[in-house]
Design an enzyme around this catalytic site. Structure first.
Site, PDB file in Angstrom:
ATOM      1  N   ILE A   3       0.864  -1.177   0.110  1.00 44.01           N
ATOM      2  CA  ILE A   3      -0.071  -0.068  -0.142  1.00 44.01           C
ATOM      3  C   ILE A   3       0.888   1.421  -0.038  1.00 44.01           C
ATOM      4  O   ILE A   3       0.364   2.309  -0.042  1.00 44.01           O
ATOM      5  CB  ILE A   3      -0.790   0.245   1.229  1.00 44.01           C
ATOM      6  CG1 ILE A   3      -0.220  -0.281   2.566  1.00 44.01           C
ATOM      7  CG2 ILE A   3      -2.019  -1.031   1.314  1.00 44.01           C
ATOM      8  CD1 ILE A   3      -1.067  -0.055   3.659  1.00 44.01           C
ATOM      9  N   ASP A  31       9.742  15.137  10.875  1.00 43.22           N
ATOM     10  CA  ASP A  31       9.415  14.784   9.295  1.00 43.22           C
ATOM     11  C   ASP A  31       7.773  14.879   9.093  1.00 43.22           C
ATOM     12  O   ASP A  31       7.451  14.043   8.530  1.00 43.22           O
ATOM     13  CB  ASP A  31       9.921  13.303   9.031  1.00 43.22           C
ATOM     14  CG  ASP A  31       9.850  13.196   7.408  1.00 43.22           C
ATOM     15  OD1 ASP A  31       9.938  13.954   6.627  1.00 43.22           O
ATOM     16  OD2 ASP A  31      10.058  11.801   6.884  1.00 43.22           O
ATOM     17  N   LYS A  76       4.943   2.894  -0.395  1.00 38.98           N
ATOM     18  CA  LYS A  76       6.693   2.974  -0.266  1.00 38.98           C
ATOM     19  C   LYS A  76       7.250   4.123   0.376  1.00 38.98           C
ATOM     20  O   LYS A  76       6.714   5.436   0.200  1.00 38.98           O
ATOM     21  CB  LYS A  76       7.052   2.899  -1.708  1.00 38.98           C
ATOM     22  CG  LYS A  76       7.302   1.338  -2.207  1.00 38.98           C
ATOM     23  CD  LYS A  76       8.010   1.248  -3.523  1.00 38.98           C
ATOM     24  CE  LYS A  76       8.121   0.234  -4.494  1.00 38.98           C
ATOM     25  NZ  LYS A  76       8.769  -1.100  -3.580  1.00 38.98           N
ATOM     26  N   ARG A  96      10.748   5.899   2.682  1.00 38.86           N
ATOM     27  CA  ARG A  96      12.131   5.866   2.786  1.00 38.86           C
ATOM     28  C   ARG A  96      12.911   4.723   2.986  1.00 38.86           C
ATOM     29  O   ARG A  96      13.849   4.261   2.119  1.00 38.86           O
ATOM     30  CB  ARG A  96      12.587   6.837   3.914  1.00 38.86           C
ATOM     31  CG  ARG A  96      13.495   7.928   3.564  1.00 38.86           C
ATOM     32  CD  ARG A  96      13.383   8.773   4.872  1.00 38.86           C
ATOM     33  NE  ARG A  96      12.382   8.891   5.434  1.00 38.86           N
ATOM     34  CZ  ARG A  96      11.976   8.661   6.844  1.00 38.86           C
ATOM     35  NH1 ARG A  96      13.133   8.447   7.456  1.00 38.86           N
ATOM     36  NH2 ARG A  96      10.856   8.816   7.414  1.00 38.86           N
ATOM     37  N   PHE A  97      12.146   3.819   3.727  1.00 35.34           N
ATOM     38  CA  PHE A  97      13.192   2.757   4.282  1.00 35.34           C
ATOM     39  C   PHE A  97      12.481   1.196   3.730  1.00 35.34           C
ATOM     40  O   PHE A  97      13.070   0.293   4.155  1.00 35.34           O
ATOM     41  CB  PHE A  97      12.906   2.556   5.705  1.00 35.34           C
ATOM     42  CG  PHE A  97      13.630   3.721   6.379  1.00 35.34           C
ATOM     43  CD1 PHE A  97      14.918   3.998   6.003  1.00 35.34           C
ATOM     44  CD2 PHE A  97      12.896   4.570   7.452  1.00 35.34           C
ATOM     45  CE1 PHE A  97      15.536   5.200   6.805  1.00 35.34           C
ATOM     46  CE2 PHE A  97      13.581   5.688   7.968  1.00 35.34           C
ATOM     47  CZ  PHE A  97      14.792   5.915   7.603  1.00 35.34           C
ATOM     48  N   GLY A  98      11.661   1.142   2.835  1.00 35.60           N
ATOM     49  CA  GLY A  98      10.903  -0.074   2.240  1.00 35.60           C
ATOM     50  C   GLY A  98       9.536  -0.032   2.109  1.00 35.60           C
ATOM     51  O   GLY A  98       9.188   1.207   1.747  1.00 35.60           O
ATOM     52  N   GLU A  99       8.897  -1.041   2.165  1.00 34.75           N
ATOM     53  CA  GLU A  99       7.558  -0.958   1.775  1.00 34.75           C
ATOM     54  C   GLU A  99       6.622  -1.314   3.154  1.00 34.75           C
ATOM     55  O   GLU A  99       6.825  -1.573   3.984  1.00 34.75           O
ATOM     56  CB  GLU A  99       7.473  -2.367   0.916  1.00 34.75           C
ATOM     57  CG  GLU A  99       8.300  -2.408  -0.334  1.00 34.75           C
ATOM     58  CD  GLU A  99       8.281  -3.749  -0.732  1.00 34.75           C
ATOM     59  OE1 GLU A  99       8.020  -4.696  -0.179  1.00 34.75           O
ATOM     60  OE2 GLU A  99       8.934  -3.801  -2.064  1.00 34.75           O
ATOM     61  N   VAL A 100       5.439  -0.593   2.671  1.00 30.82           N
ATOM     62  CA  VAL A 100       4.435  -0.717   3.632  1.00 30.82           C
ATOM     63  C   VAL A 100       3.200  -1.658   3.016  1.00 30.82           C
ATOM     64  O   VAL A 100       2.605  -1.499   1.898  1.00 30.82           O
ATOM     65  CB  VAL A 100       3.575   0.482   3.796  1.00 30.82           C
ATOM     66  CG1 VAL A 100       2.321   0.518   4.965  1.00 30.82           C
ATOM     67  CG2 VAL A 100       4.850   1.545   4.541  1.00 30.82           C
ATOM     68  N   LYS A 160       4.875  -2.344   8.004  1.00 32.46           N
ATOM     69  CA  LYS A 160       6.129  -1.567   7.403  1.00 32.46           C
ATOM     70  C   LYS A 160       7.271  -2.755   7.525  1.00 32.46           C
ATOM     71  O   LYS A 160       7.685  -3.072   8.647  1.00 32.46           O
ATOM     72  CB  LYS A 160       6.180  -0.366   8.306  1.00 32.46           C
ATOM     73  CG  LYS A 160       7.360   0.672   7.597  1.00 32.46           C
ATOM     74  CD  LYS A 160       7.291   2.015   8.042  1.00 32.46           C
ATOM     75  CE  LYS A 160       8.245   2.945   7.983  1.00 32.46           C
ATOM     76  NZ  LYS A 160       8.019   4.259   8.699  1.00 32.46           N
TER      77      LYS A 160
HETATM   78  N1  LIG Z   1      -1.128   2.374   8.929  1.00 31.97           N
HETATM   79  C1  LIG Z   1      -1.181   2.816   7.703  1.00 31.97           C
HETATM   80  N2  LIG Z   1      -2.450   2.697   6.804  1.00 31.97           N
HETATM   81  C2  LIG Z   1      -2.400   2.838   5.616  1.00 31.97           C
HETATM   82  N3  LIG Z   1      -1.392   3.286   4.821  1.00 31.97           N
HETATM   83  C3  LIG Z   1      -0.276   3.467   5.433  1.00 31.97           C
HETATM   84  C4  LIG Z   1      -0.059   3.088   6.966  1.00 31.97           C
HETATM   85  N4  LIG Z   1       1.214   3.261   7.253  1.00 31.97           N
HETATM   86  C5  LIG Z   1       1.907   3.952   6.074  1.00 31.97           C
HETATM   87  N5  LIG Z   1       1.072   3.960   5.106  1.00 31.97           N
HETATM   88  C6  LIG Z   1       1.386   4.554   3.729  1.00 31.97           C
HETATM   89  O1  LIG Z   1       2.582   3.910   3.562  1.00 31.97           O
HETATM   90  C7  LIG Z   1       3.357   5.268   3.089  1.00 31.97           C
HETATM   91  C8  LIG Z   1       4.809   5.201   3.844  1.00 31.97           C
HETATM   92  O2  LIG Z   1       4.567   5.037   5.211  1.00 31.97           O
HETATM   93  P1  LIG Z   1       5.836   5.800   6.128  1.00 31.97           P
HETATM   94  O3  LIG Z   1       5.397   5.105   7.470  1.00 31.97           O
HETATM   95  O4  LIG Z   1       5.707   7.164   6.106  1.00 31.97           O
HETATM   96  O5  LIG Z   1       6.937   5.187   5.821  1.00 31.97           O
HETATM   97  P2  LIG Z   1       8.458   5.797   5.495  1.00 31.97           P
HETATM   98  O6  LIG Z   1       9.214   5.940   6.899  1.00 31.97           O
HETATM   99  O7  LIG Z   1       9.150   4.870   4.565  1.00 31.97           O
HETATM  100  O8  LIG Z   1       8.132   7.252   4.756  1.00 31.97           O
HETATM  101  C9  LIG Z   1       2.584   6.508   3.693  1.00 31.97           C
HETATM  102  O9  LIG Z   1       2.587   7.563   3.115  1.00 31.97           O
HETATM  103  C10 LIG Z   1       1.033   5.765   3.461  1.00 31.97           C
HETATM  104  O10 LIG Z   1       0.745   5.980   2.264  1.00 31.97           O
HETATM  105 MG   LIG Z   2       6.876   8.381   5.375  1.00 34.61          MG
END
Ligand SMILES: Nc1ncnc2c1ncn2[C@@H]1O[C@H](COP(=O)(O)OP(=O)(O)O)[C@@H](O)[C@H]1O
Ligand SMILES: [Mg+2]
Ligand SMILES: *[C@@H]1O[C@H](CO)[C@@H](O)[C@H](O)[C@H]1NC(C)=O
Ligand SMILES: *[C@@H]1O[C@H](CO)[C@@H](O)[C@H](O)[C@H]1NC(C)=O
Ligand SMILES: *[C@@H]1O[C@H](CO)[C@@H](O)[C@H](O)[C@H]1NC(C)=O
Length: 516
Positions: A222, A344, A224, A226-230, A243
């Site tokens: 759902i 951030d 992407k 900085r550090f990988g995939e969500v 994450k």
């Molecule tokens: N709990 C969540 N529910 C739905 N979408 C999420 C959730 N956590 C992250 N995402 C999606 O994943 C993206 C990246 O998550 P994030 O935690 O910001 O990761 P990063 O540290 O890699 O930036 C978010 O911008 C959002 O679109």
């Molecule tokens: Mg983020």
């Protein structure tokens, strides 16, 4: 004679215990700088059998009190053959806090390798006189604690209705129904979190976290970052967000999990943390961070496709300000919470809940303020975060890092930009602006620090406010708040708490105003 010696040794041992209680204990740590971590609780060693390679692996770490459950006799520290199911490799833990680096010599035995005859303590390779003394003391303390815990539990209504003892079931049972005794009788994540964290608000016990993480099925990607995939995953029919960090990012994973488990951090407007887990398949360590899933995605996703009405804008903005105020707030006391700065903040790191309020997520770059030492808890490099949202003092590196308020003020600057993104999408009488990122008309996409600095510091530019905002009370107020978040002089900016109050008032006055 022998009994006098025993007594003396026991006293010395007790004295050293007290010292550790006061000063903390040094533990051997395989992933830390200097191979050392300091703990106010225990040191631990784990043993894992890698099924793929057949190799035995150990982790050496620290366990702080605020992560232990129950703190006096942590679940995590007991032998845990209950996790060795078909798909999960056998796993064992041993804790100690008798002396500095006591865990370096610990080698907990995996359940299948435990010799049938010897007492279970014989697995730990200490000299046996010590062992007996420690054994006796621990046994006495355990009995007293168990009694206390039992009394506490029977008094607690919540526990009464939920099979008391589910958490303390004997590990030795081979009954297949007891494969996951830890989670027995508890069905929703919310129940479990409410039940175990009502005291400290710092998260589920680690063993439960691991257990949950290992029952999650990943469904779809759902996001992407900085550090990988969500990913969206499922745990017993509930959606969760997972994450996944690559093994190179172990530090980031550890840090984010650590921040989420800060005592008393849990809040409606902060993304709900469920579990952290590291899975090792021999060649690759997968690092997971499990949180509540929000199907409406990030605020950026939401605003890109939808508009909000005036009450919706206020509700959304107020919820973000409330979350930030909670993050920034320091709560003093034993169950206190340190002040935290996000560093951030942006629309992509905020999630929209079903009822249109928001939760602040992605705490990977956050810093905590350590009151006792009067400094930030991380050797920080100052220019982290997203360039587009960096405050002027961050861009030109004039930020005063010794002063924790500087970080909060930089967060407030970013909050102003987020309010601008929301306000543009505020639909009044069918009129609204298209979604844009802040500074969309002043810098190229993926701007450099230099480009941002020229615009924000040298040019003193800020996002422009559309004319239509002036004729609408709520948008007018929002616009004033934004401008007070954007002052070049960081000390002049509003605080998150002030913004929260202003928006709460705005919300109340909008409610009593007749609809236009
Ligand atoms: N709990 C969540 N529910 C739905 N979408 C999420 C959730 N956590 C992250 N995402 C999606 O994943 C993206 C990246 O998550 P994030 O935690 O910001 O990761 P990063 O540290 O890699 O930036 C978010 O911008 C959002 O679109
Ligand atoms: Mg983020
Ligand atoms: C471990 O997982 C990684 C990535 O998921 C995969 O590429 C690798 O082949 C796996 N290794 C083993 C030994 O299963
Ligand atoms: C939104 O939902 C949360 C629970 O998810 C609830 O606590 C909050 O009060 C709700 N807010 C509004 C404005 O309905
Ligand atoms: C979230 O998305 C669903 C559809 O996916 C929608 O019905 C719902 O209204 C959205 N929530 C908000 C607050 O807009």
């Amino acid at each position: 004679m022998a009994s006098i010696r025993t007594l003396v040794v026991a006293l010395v041992l007790l004295a050293s215990q007290t010292r550790h209680l006061v000063l903390g204990i040094n533990c051997f740590c395989d992933i830390c700088e200097d191979k050392t971590c300091v703990s106010d609780g225990y040191c631990y060693t784990t043993t894992r059998l890698d099924k793929a390679t057949g190799k035995i692996e150990h982790d050496f770490r620290c366990f702080n009190k605020n992560k232990l459950f129950p703190p006096e006799n942590p679940l995590w520290c007991r032998q845990t053959p209950l996790l060795s199911t078909d798909e999960i490799a056998p796993f064992a833990v041993a804790c100690c806090n008798e002396f500095d680096f006591c865990n370096q010599a610990l080698r907990p035995q995996l359940p299948s390798m435990r010799p049938q005859e010897g007492p279970p303590e014989a697995q730990i390779g200490y000299d046996s006189t010590w062992l007996i003394i420690i054994g006796i003391i621990v046994l006495l303390v355990l009995i007293v604690l168990m009694l206390l815990i039992y009394c506490g539990m029977t008094q607690n209504r919540k526990w009464k209705n939920r099979r008391p003892g589910a958490f303390f079931k004997s590990n030795d049972s081979m009954d297949p129904q007891d494969q996951q005794p830890i989670l027995g009788g508890i069905n929703s994540l919310r129940d479990m979190i409410d039940m175990t964290t009502s005291g400290s608000g710092s998260g589920l016990p680690l063993l439960v976290q691991r257990s949950i993480a290992r029952q999650i099925q990943l469904v779809e990607i759902i996001g992407k970052g900085r550090f990988g995939e969500v990913w969206r995953g499922r745990w017993r029919g509930e959606n969760v967000a997972v994450k996944i960090f690559s093994s190179r990012e172990e530090r980031s994973w550890f840090r984010e999990a650590e921040i989420y488990q800060t005592v008393m951090l849990r809040h409606d407007n902060i993304l709900g943390f469920i579990a952290a887990d590291n899975k090792d398949n021999g060649t690759w360590t997968q690092l997971w961070l499990v949180t509540d899933f929000h199907e409406n995605g990030s605020l950026f996703d939401y605003l890109s496709t939808r508009t909000v009405d005036v009450p919706g804008m206020i509700r959304m903005s107020l919820s973000i300000a409330t979350g930030l105020a909670h993050l920034h707030m320091e709560i003093v006391g034993t169950q206190g919470k340190p002040a935290i700065a996000h560093r951030d903040l942006k629309s992509k790191n905020i999630l929209v809940k079903l009822n249109g309020t928001c939760a602040i997520g992605d705490l990977g770059l956050a810093v905590r303020y350590d009151v006792a030492e009067d400094k930030v808890d991380l050797a920080s490099n100052s220019r982290v975060g997203t360039k587009r949202y960096m405050a002027p003092e961050v861009l030109d590196e004039s930020i005063c890092e010794n002063h924790f308020d500087s970080f909060k003020r930089a967060d407030v600057y970013a909050l102003g930009l987020i309010f601008w993104e929301i306000a543009r999408r505020c639909n009044v009488g069918g009129i609204y602006d298209e979604y844009q990122l802040p500074f969309y008309d002043m810098v190229p996409s993926d701007p450099t620090i230099e480009e941002m600095r020229k615009t924000v510091c040298d040019g003193r530019h800020r996002p422009s406010t559309p004319n239509r905002w002036q004729s609408i009370d709520a948008l007018n107020t929002m616009s004033k708040v934004m401008k007070e978040c954007w002052y070049h002089n960081a000390a002049a900016r509003l605080t998150a708490l002030r913004i929260k109050k202003t928006l709460a008032n705005l919300g109340a006055s909008e409610d009593i105003k007749p609809p236009q």
